[in-house]
Design a protein around this motif. Sequence first.
Motif: not given
Length: 532
Positions: A84-108
């Motif tokens: 509500d105060d515009g200071t915290v954004y929470t992103f949901k990364i796509r389950e099927n988001a992957k790197w070109s080597d096939g590994s998952p793209v993660t929040a880390e």
Amino acid sequence: MSIQTRRLLGTSLLLTSLMFGASQALAEVVLHRGNSGEPQTLDQANTSIDIEAFILKDLYEGLTIYDAKGEIVPGAAESWTISDDGTVYTFKIRENAKWSDGSPVTAEDFVYSIQRVQNPETAAKYANILYPIKNAEKANKGEAKLEEIGVKAVDEKTLEVTLERATPFFLELLAHQTALPVSKASVEKNGKDFVKPGVMVSNGAYKLESHVPNDNLVVVKNESHWDAANTQIDKVVFYPIDDQAASVRRFEAKEMDLVYNFSADQINRLKDSYGEQVRVSPSASTYYYVFDTRQEPFSDVRVRQALSMAVDRDFLANEIYSGAQLPTYSLVPDGLGGYEAAKADFAEMSQLDREDKAIELMKEAGYGEGGKPLAIEIRYNTNPNHERVATAVADMWKNTFGATVTMTNLDVASHYAYLQEGGAFNVARAGWVADYADAENFLGLNVSTNTSFNYGKYNNPEFDALMAKSYTEGDADARKKILHDAEVMLMRDQPIAPLMSTANLWLVSDRVTGWQDNAANEHLSRFLRVAE
């Protein structure tokens, strides 16, 4: 001919037809892009110019991206929520988001990438883009630990970002090339070599196949990308050609489908020949000259004011750019994000009156007729338009002040590298395209602590204080007033001389569909189609 023979012939023709159709369907779709210069780097932490961004945004995908219309849409993150105060954004990364080597793209991966950009050892040129994130600026200056930056992996696919204060344009910042992620595993394994063909692991619609400096850079479709099924172009070849005449010739020979930047004096001829394939679109950007305030006589505000006044901007815009640019007297494009730009006080004067005032100021400073001789070197990046502007300005300064003016040019990468590394100069050509729709993006270039983009090393504590105040002001109208006051000061001191509001100049082959002009100048290859 027997019935059996006719049947065999018919079957043969059918098979031939099917094979031909299959080969056509399997034909590789290639887009040939003229990119007007060799990239300095393919490391998103050290990128700074648009020709790098065009490549990097094909290779990598941020949490948000620009669509074909130049509007912010979900990228690697499928959705987000804002407190509500515009200071915290929470992103949901796509389950099927992957790197070109096939590994998952993660929040880390995003936590690691943001920390890497702010790590002082990385020396990221655009680290300030992410300063709205809590403790990012402090960490970048060595005043806080990287772990204290406001980014947290809640789980493998959930990223929480906490800001210093509400930042309405934060989603736009995340679409900037500096905010593109890197594969933590790849960078830790390969070090600086992570950018090389055959090594790079990317999460965008394309992956790097080859790079021959000053010749071509090739990216190919990334089948691991979450939206690969909708990416129609199989291969994109980027040509780093800063010779605009050569680019146009290759376009006319149908060797290139897209050409970024061409000589403005060719607009009318090209329009007569190619009609709507010539794209001239408004851009939230400014073409300017910057003065090195560290050395005389450019340390004298009167000299800077006089030199700026003597430049006939109407001539530059109309005669050199054939009306494809507009004269400007403010650094910030007027109307950007609802902001009213502050113009230099000589903006309403006639050119003759400006020149009279300029001569008076120059004499006060001890230069010009009866004073010390005035010798000026203009630096610019190699480009026929920039050369013509420099030649015209040199003539204006010679005629008005009796100045001796010389010119030096370097390729675009070397030119900006020299300025960003603090090289000494007299006057240098530069340009800025809005990274986000806010006046701060332009004015912040001149803050004394901006070591990357304050090329002239302008240092005014009052200006710095106003900019600092703008970052803590929560009321939108009050904040715009603070920024306006800061620009008034900047236009008074003239550490930079805004010359023109620039336009985006593209040649787009009629083979290419899906192209949409937009002020953000964002044109991801994945949104385009090519007819073979």
